[in-house]
Design a protein around this motif. Structure first.
Motif, PDB file in Angstrom:
ATOM      1  N   ASP A 109       0.826  -1.210   0.000  1.00 15.82           N
ATOM      2  CA  ASP A 109       0.000   0.000   0.000  1.00 15.82           C
ATOM      3  C   ASP A 109       0.857   1.256   0.000  1.00 15.82           C
ATOM      4  O   ASP A 109       0.627   2.194  -0.771  1.00 15.82           O
ATOM      5  N   LYS A 110       1.839   1.264   0.882  1.00 14.84           N
ATOM      6  CA  LYS A 110       2.686   2.455   1.013  1.00 14.84           C
ATOM      7  C   LYS A 110       3.533   2.682  -0.234  1.00 14.84           C
ATOM      8  O   LYS A 110       3.762   3.827  -0.642  1.00 14.84           O
ATOM      9  N   LEU A 111       4.005   1.605  -0.846  1.00 17.49           N
ATOM     10  CA  LEU A 111       4.778   1.741  -2.082  1.00 17.49           C
ATOM     11  C   LEU A 111       3.928   2.364  -3.187  1.00 17.49           C
ATOM     12  O   LEU A 111       4.376   3.281  -3.887  1.00 17.49           O
ATOM     13  N   MET A 112       2.710   1.868  -3.340  1.00 19.53           N
ATOM     14  CA  MET A 112       1.829   2.366  -4.393  1.00 19.53           C
ATOM     15  C   MET A 112       1.455   3.828  -4.160  1.00 19.53           C
ATOM     16  O   MET A 112       1.520   4.659  -5.078  1.00 19.53           O
ATOM     17  N   VAL A 113       1.076   4.155  -2.940  1.00 17.94           N
ATOM     18  CA  VAL A 113       0.661   5.526  -2.633  1.00 17.94           C
ATOM     19  C   VAL A 113       1.838   6.491  -2.731  1.00 17.94           C
ATOM     20  O   VAL A 113       1.736   7.567  -3.336  1.00 17.94           O
ATOM     21  N   ALA A 114       2.973   6.116  -2.150  1.00 16.05           N
ATOM     22  CA  ALA A 114       4.145   6.997  -2.180  1.00 16.05           C
ATOM     23  C   ALA A 114       4.623   7.222  -3.610  1.00 16.05           C
ATOM     24  O   ALA A 114       4.954   8.352  -3.994  1.00 16.05           O
ATOM     25  N   ALA A 115       4.641   6.159  -4.408  1.00 14.44           N
ATOM     26  CA  ALA A 115       5.068   6.292  -5.803  1.00 14.44           C
ATOM     27  C   ALA A 115       4.138   7.235  -6.563  1.00 14.44           C
ATOM     28  O   ALA A 115       4.592   8.102  -7.326  1.00 14.44           O
ATOM     29  N   THR A 116       2.838   7.089  -6.340  1.00 11.87           N
ATOM     30  CA  THR A 116       1.869   7.941  -7.031  1.00 11.87           C
ATOM     31  C   THR A 116       2.014   9.401  -6.619  1.00 11.87           C
ATOM     32  O   THR A 116       1.987  10.309  -7.466  1.00 11.87           O
ATOM     33  N   LEU A 117       2.183   9.639  -5.336  1.00 12.05           N
ATOM     34  CA  LEU A 117       2.355  11.011  -4.855  1.00 12.05           C
ATOM     35  C   LEU A 117       3.615  11.648  -5.444  1.00 12.05           C
ATOM     36  O   LEU A 117       3.598  12.805  -5.888  1.00 12.05           O
ATOM     37  N   ILE A 118       4.697  10.897  -5.441  1.00 13.57           N
ATOM     38  CA  ILE A 118       5.957  11.430  -5.976  1.00 13.57           C
ATOM     39  C   ILE A 118       5.832  11.711  -7.470  1.00 13.57           C
ATOM     40  O   ILE A 118       6.310  12.743  -7.971  1.00 13.57           O
ATOM     41  N   LEU A 119       5.183  10.810  -8.189  1.00 14.90           N
ATOM     42  CA  LEU A 119       4.978  11.020  -9.625  1.00 14.90           C
ATOM     43  C   LEU A 119       4.172  12.294  -9.883  1.00 14.90           C
ATOM     44  O   LEU A 119       4.517  13.094 -10.769  1.00 14.90           O
TER      45      LEU A 119
END
Length: 234
Positions: A109-119
């Motif tokens: 969950d954290k990988l997906m959310v963090a990646a999306t936010l950074i993108l």
């Protein structure tokens, strides 16, 4: 989120003096966690691994500057959000929860959310009134990611302490609202990169700030609960 939802919920309205009775009440009223399967690759875990594998694909499609790239990015995120709910549901209903799955689910969950936010931070949003605003997504992203890093460390520490501390940081309804608004906001923001949905951008930004506010608020609530437990030990 996922298998984390099996954690014992705490009553947010309880006062300091009534905390012990609240903990006992929740301990008896909350359902027991599902039986942990001895298998490593259960169906919920496979779904979770799929979310992890989808992160680099999400990153790749985000930078494909055409309609199908934007559609693919949004679709991947929506699929990840659905499987986030689905793996937890299957784990509970089919009693396929596992220690590895419980560890991996919040990581995915954290990988997906963090990646999306950074993108999203790499491509400043074009606010309707203000024009391109570089910090528009960056500010709530820092709050959300910072909260997740802090809570991961706090939960790791609490797990090594007594049971009351673990209960103090168990997932609660506030955290679930935070997750829901976060997923909806990110879905809208990804979709609004397409001109057909760009009118949804203000609502996506607004929900992201709501999610950031809930993130900080829930962190404060958790810290207060931890302090109550620690002060009672003295």
């Amino acid at each position: 989120m996922g298998e984390e939802e099996d954690a014992v919920s705490l009553d947010q309205n309880s006062s300091g003096g009534g905390e012990d009775s609240s903990l006992r009440r929740n301990r008896h009223s909350s359902p027991l966690p599902p039986h942990l399967s001895s298998k490593v690759l259960t169906l919920p875990t496979v779904l979770t691994l799929g979310r992890v594998a989808a992160v680099p694909i999400l990153v790749a499609t985000f930078y494909v500057d055409c309609w199908w790239g934007r559609t693919a990015t949004t679709s991947i995120f929506i699929a990840a959000a659905i499987t986030d709910w689905l793996d937890g549901y299957i784990a509970r209903k089919m009693r396929l929860g596992s220690a590895f799955g419980a560890f991996l689910d919040p990581v995915a969950d954290k990988l997906m959310v963090a990646a999306t936010l950074i993108l999203l931070c790499t491509k400043p949003m074009d606010a309707i009134v203000l024009g391109p605003v570089p910090w528009l997504v960056t500010v709530p992203s820092i709050a959300i990611i910072g909260r997740e890093i802090t809570m991961s460390a706090v939960r790791e520490w609490a797990a090594s302490q007594n049971g009351k501390l673990s209960q103090a940081v168990a997932v609660n309804s506030l955290g679930k609202w935070k997750t829901a608004t976060q997923m909806i906001a990110l879905t809208i923001l990804l979709a609004s990169r397409d001109s057909s949905f760009e009118r949804l951008l203000p609502s996506g930004i607004g929900l992201l700030y709501v999610s950031a506010g809930l993130s900080v608020w829930s962190l404060v609530v958790y810290m207060r609960q931890i302090m109550r437990v620690l002060l009672k030990k003295k």
